[in-house]
Write an enzyme that holds these catalytic residues in place. Structure first.
Site, mmCIF file in Angstrom:
data_model
loop_
_atom_site.group_PDB
_atom_site.id
_atom_site.type_symbol
_atom_site.label_atom_id
_atom_site.label_comp_id
_atom_site.label_asym_id
_atom_site.label_seq_id
_atom_site.Cartn_x
_atom_site.Cartn_y
_atom_site.Cartn_z
ATOM 1 N N ASN A 45 -6.191 -31.206 -24.755
ATOM 2 C CA ASN A 45 -6.291 -29.798 -24.360
ATOM 3 C C ASN A 45 -4.903 -29.188 -24.446
ATOM 4 O OD1 ASN A 45 -8.934 -30.292 -23.721
ATOM 5 N ND2 ASN A 45 -8.699 -30.065 -21.508
ATOM 6 N N GLY A 46 -4.796 -27.958 -24.931
ATOM 7 C CA GLY A 46 -3.503 -27.291 -24.962
ATOM 8 C C GLY A 46 -3.031 -27.011 -26.372
ATOM 9 N N LYS A 104 -14.408 -20.307 -20.720
ATOM 10 C CA LYS A 104 -14.472 -19.991 -19.300
ATOM 11 C C LYS A 104 -13.122 -20.129 -18.618
ATOM 12 C CE LYS A 104 -16.476 -18.973 -15.425
ATOM 13 N NZ LYS A 104 -16.868 -17.575 -15.195
ATOM 14 N N HIS A 111 -7.920 14.005 -23.224
ATOM 15 C CA HIS A 111 -6.631 13.720 -23.852
ATOM 16 C C HIS A 111 -6.768 12.767 -25.042
ATOM 17 C CE1 HIS A 111 -4.425 15.897 -20.813
ATOM 18 N NE2 HIS A 111 -5.070 15.241 -19.858
ATOM 19 N N CYS A 116 -11.298 -26.040 -23.469
ATOM 20 C CA CYS A 116 -11.505 -27.433 -23.849
ATOM 21 C C CYS A 116 -11.683 -28.329 -22.625
ATOM 22 C CB CYS A 116 -10.317 -27.935 -24.662
ATOM 23 S SG CYS A 116 -9.921 -26.937 -26.095
ATOM 24 N N GLU A 163 -14.118 -3.081 -15.967
ATOM 25 C CA GLU A 163 -14.866 -4.334 -15.867
ATOM 26 C C GLU A 163 -16.237 -4.202 -16.521
ATOM 27 O OE1 GLU A 163 -16.199 -8.212 -14.732
ATOM 28 O OE2 GLU A 163 -14.295 -7.292 -15.289
ATOM 29 N N GLU A 222 -18.095 -8.514 -23.954
ATOM 30 C CA GLU A 222 -18.059 -9.977 -23.906
ATOM 31 C C GLU A 222 -19.370 -10.606 -24.363
ATOM 32 O OE1 GLU A 222 -15.252 -11.843 -20.471
ATOM 33 O OE2 GLU A 222 -16.873 -10.574 -19.758
ATOM 34 N N ARG A 272 -17.373 -24.214 -19.766
ATOM 35 C CA ARG A 272 -16.008 -23.756 -20.036
ATOM 36 C C ARG A 272 -15.888 -23.084 -21.396
ATOM 37 N NH1 ARG A 272 -12.177 -27.118 -16.779
ATOM 38 N NH2 ARG A 272 -10.637 -26.895 -18.422
ATOM 39 N N TRP A 304 -12.359 -25.896 -27.922
ATOM 40 C CA TRP A 304 -12.338 -24.468 -28.214
ATOM 41 C C TRP A 304 -11.245 -24.262 -29.237
ATOM 42 C CZ3 TRP A 304 -8.813 -20.358 -27.269
ATOM 43 C CH2 TRP A 304 -9.361 -19.069 -27.367
ATOM 44 N N LYS A 326 -17.580 -6.519 -19.639
ATOM 45 C CA LYS A 326 -18.810 -7.298 -19.608
ATOM 46 C C LYS A 326 -19.680 -6.998 -20.810
ATOM 47 C CE LYS A 326 -18.121 -9.857 -16.271
ATOM 48 N NZ LYS A 326 -16.749 -9.842 -16.796
#
Length: 609
Positions: free
Chosen positions: A99-100, A604, A505, A2, A482, A489, A27, A74, A486
Site C-alpha cells: 500500500n502506498g 474509501k 457573478h 488498497c 456536500e 461521486e 475501501r 486501487w 455526493k
C-alpha cells in the site's frame, strides 16, 4: 483504498486471507490477488474482478498453504490490469504486496535493470520486490530493513520468501499496518476489520516499524535514523464489528448507512448531558482555555464538515477559524501560532494527507494543541493527537460518506458549544435548549427519511441530466457542497455548488432548461435573499429543486419543485438537510445503474497522497 492481509500459521490460511479481502472491499479497489508459500514455492492468483471471482480462481488452482499474503489494489502506477495487480514476485523467490507510493521508484529501478531484473508491470511495487531480492542474503527481515532505508515515500508492506516459508515480514511508513495475535497463527493487515472474527488481539505498528511474524508470534524493530532496534508495541483488544458488513434488507451499504444515521447520532451523543471540555479528553480544559483561534484540516466530505463548523464556532464561541484542505496546507508556507487549536477531521483516521498535515502543524510549526474528530478510536490520527472526539457511526462500508459526515457535524457542534460556554457566550438556558435539540435529532431524522418517496420522484427527473448546480447560503453552503459531491461521486453527473449570492457573478451563465438547480432553503435570516437568487434562476428558464423548511412559504409551481422538512431546526438544520441530498444522490445513481457502493476510480480510506 488498497488493503493488505497476511498470515503465518500452522494451518491452511487461504480462506482467512480471502475473507479478510472481502472485509476490506469497502475501501475501494480495482484488482485483487493472493500469494502463498507451499512445497512448490511461491504461487499466486490475481484478478481484475471482485474478490468473489478471485475466490473461484483460488479454488480452481488449489491454492492452500500456511503462509500467505493478499491484497486489494486501487491503481496508482499502471492501469487496473492483471499484470499490475498484487502480489508481485521477483525471480519466483520474493513475493510482496504494497500500500502506498514509492516516490523514488524510477531512481531505484535503473540499477535493478542494469543488474538484469526483468519488469513485467508498470508499478512502483515491482521495484520493491526486485530491490528486496537484490538485497537478500539469507534473512528476509534484514533485506526488508535495508530496502526501507533506500525507499522514499509511503508504504505498508507484507513480504514472503520461498527460502523462509514460515515467515512474513511487515513494514510501514505512512501507511497503517497492524499485527493480529492468535493461538495458531499470527496475522498482518492494513485494517483491524480484516481480522474481525479471527482475533481481537491487535498490535499497532508504529511509523517506520519492521515486523517479522511467524506462527508462534511476532518480533518488531523500530527505525531510528537508518538503523533498526528491537521494540515493544503494546497489545490491545480491538472489537472490529465483525457483523457490521451485513446488508440486511437494504439494496446497498450506502442506503443502509443513510438509514442508520438516527442510531449513529444517538450513539455519538450518548452520555452528553452538558457541554464540558471533558468530552474531548482529560487535558481538554487546559488546552481550550488558552485557545485564540482554530485551524481545521481535512479532505473531501470531512472538509465540508469543517466549513460548517467554522460558521458555528465563529458565531457561538466568537473564535476565528481557518479551514484548510490537508493536501494543500502541508505544502504551503503558513504562519505558525501556538495558541491555535488544530482540529483534524477524518472518518478513518488514516487519511494520508490529513495525517501528514497534522504532523506538519505539530512537529514543524510547533502547534501542539491538537484535536482529532474521528470514527476509529485506534487510528493513527487519534493516537497522534492530544485530544479526540470519537464519532460512533460504526463501520461505514459505502465509499460515499453519509453517517460519518452527520456524526462529524454533531461532534463539531459540541465543540462549538463547549468553547462558547467556556468563553461565557452560552447561557444555561441556551445550553439546556441545545441539549434538548441534539437529543431530538434522531427523531427528526426519522421524519426526514420518511420523505424518501418524494426524493425518488425527483431522482427520475435527475437521472438523464449531465450537469447540476447546488445552491446554499450561510451554514447551508457547505451542505450544498456536500450534496454536489455526493451526486457526482456515485451518479457521475457533473455537479457544482456555489453560495447562492455568487450565482450572478458567473455561474448563472450555465443556467438553462437542461440545468437542474438544487437549492437548500431553510427558513433562516437569509431566506429572502435566497428567494431572490431563486428568482434569477427561474427568469433564465432554469428548473429549481428546492429543499425547504415546512414554514418557509415556498410553493411548488411550474419549474419549481419543493420538498419540505417537517420542522425548522435552527443551528442544527444542516444535519437534517444533508440527509435529503444523500437520498437524492443515492436514488439518482440507482436510476442510472451505477455501482453505488464502489464508484469508479474512488477509494474509501485514502492512504496515499
Amino acid at each position: 483504498m488498497c488493503g493488505i492481509v497476511a498470515a503465518a500459521a500452522r494451518k491452511n490460511i487461504v480462506p482467512v486471507l480471502l475473507e479478510g479481502l472481502r472485509r476490506l472491499e469497502y475501501r475501494g479497489y480495482d484488482s485483487c490477488g493472493v500469494a502463498v508459500v507451499d512445497e512448490a514455492g511461491l504461487r499466486r492468483a490475481r484478478s481484475v474482478a471482485r474478490v468473489a471471482e478471485l475466490t473461484e480462481q483460488v479454488a480452481h488452482e488449489h491454492l492452500a498453504a500456511p503462509t500467505g499474503i493478499a491484497h486489494t489494489r486501487w491503481a496508482t502506477h499502471g492501469a487496473p490490469e492483471v499484470a499490475n495487480a498484487h502480489p508481485h514476485f521477483s525471480c519466483g523467490e520474493i513475493g510482496i504486496v504494497h500500500n502506498g507510493i514509492i516516490e523514488n521508484y524510477e531512481e531505484l529501478r535503473k540499477p535493478l535493470l542494469e543488474k538484469g531484473y526483468v519488469f513485467t508491470s508498470q508499478t512502483d511495487t515491482e521495484v520493491i520486490a526486485h530491490l528486496i531480492h537484490s538485497l537478500y542474503e539469507g534473512c528476509l527481515v534484514d533485506a526488508v530493513k535495508r530496502a526501507a532505508v533506500l525507499m522514499r515515500g509511503s508504504y505498508g508492506l507484507a513480504v514472503i520468501s520461498k527460502a523462509e516459508p514460515d515467515v512474513v515480514v511487515l513494514a510501514r511508513a505512512g501507511s497503517p499496518l497492524v499485527v493480529g495475535l492468535a493461538e495458531d497463527a499470527t496475522y498482518g493487515a492494513s485494517d483491524a476489520m480484516a481480522l474481525a472474527g479471527v482475533t481481537d488481539r491487535i498490535v499497532f505498528l508504529a511509523e517506520g516499524d519492521v515486523a517479522e511474524i511467524r506462527p508462534e508470534g511476532c518480533r518488531v524493530w523500530g527505525r531510528v535514523g537508518d538503523d533498526f532496534i528491537p521494540a515493544e508495541r503494546p497489545e490491545r483488544i480491538v472489537h472490529a464489528y465483525s457483523g457490521a458488513a451485513d446488508l440486511g434488507l437494504y439494496r446497498h451499504y450506502m442506503q443502509k448507512e443513510i438509514f442508520e444515521q438516527p442510531r449513529a447520532i444517538a450513539d455519538t451523543l450518548e452520555g452528553v448531558a452538558a457541554f464540558t471540555p471533558a468530552l474531548f479528553g482529560a487535558d481538554a480544559e487546559a488546552v481550550f482555555k488558552d485557545v485564540k483561534r482554530l485551524l481545521f484540516i481535512a479532505c473531501g466530505t470531512s472538509y465540508y464538515a469543517a466549513l460548517t463548523a467554522k460558521y458555528w464556532i465563529e458565531a457561538i464561541a466568537g473564535l476565528p477559524c481557518d479551514v484548510e484542505i490537508a493536501s494543500e496546507y502541508r505544502y504551503r508556507t503558513s504562519v505558525a501560532d501556538p495558541d491555535t487549536l488544530v482540529v483534524t477531521i477524518s472518518q478513518s483516521g488514516e487519511t494520508a494527507d490529513t495525517l501528514s498535515a497534522l504532523r506538519h502543524a505539530r512537529d514543524d510549526l510547533g502547534m501542539t494543541k491538537t484535536l482529532t474528530v474521528c470514527n476509529v478510536a485506534t487510528s493513527a490520527m487519534v493516537r497522534e493527537s492530544r485530544l479526540a472526539y470519537i464519532t460512533r457511526a460504526g463501520v461505514e462500508i459505502g465509499v460515499a460518506s453519509t453517517k460519518a459526515f452527520t456524526t462529524q457535524l454533531v461532534s463539531l457542534y459540541l465543540l462549538a458549544m463547549t468553547l462558547g460556554k467556556m468563553r461565557g457566550r452560552v447561557t444555561a438556558e441556551a445550553e439546556e435548549d441545545a441539549i434538548r435539540r441534539l437529543r431530538h435529532i434522531p427523531t427528526a431524522l426519522g421524519a426526514v427519511l420518511a420523505l424518501e418517496p418524494q426524493v425518488i420522484d425527483w431522482a427520475e427527473r435527475f437521472a438523464p441530466k449531465q450537469h447540476a448546480l447546488f445552491l446554499g447560503r450561510g451554514l447551508h453552503y457547505p451542505i450544498a457542497l456536500e450534496g454536489a459531491l455526493k451526486l457526482k461521486e456515485i451518479s457521475y453527473i457533473h455537479a457544482e455548488a456555489y453560495p447562492a449570492g455568487e450565482l450572478k457573478h458567473g455561474p448563472l451563465a450555465l443556467v438553462d432548461r437542461e440545468m437542474p438547480v438544487v437549492t437548500v432553503a431553510p427558513n433562516d435570516k437569509l431566506l429572502e435573499k435566497l428567494k431572490s437568487n431563486m428568482a434569477e434562476v427561474r427568469a433564465r428558464g432554469g428548473e429549481l429543486y428546492v429543499f425547504a423548511d415546512g414554514d418557509s412559504a415556498i410553493e411548488s409551481a411550474d419549474g419549481m419543485h419543493v420538498i419540505r422538512l417537517p420542522e425548522n431546526y435552527g443551528d442544527l438544520s444542516p444535519v437534517l438537510h444533508v440527509v435529503r441530498l444523500q437520498l437524492l444522490a443515492y436514488h439518482t445513481a440507482l436510476v442510472r445503474g451505477t455501482d453505488v457502493d464502489k464508484p469508479r476510480n474512488l477509494a474509501k480510506s485514502v492512504t496515499v497522497e
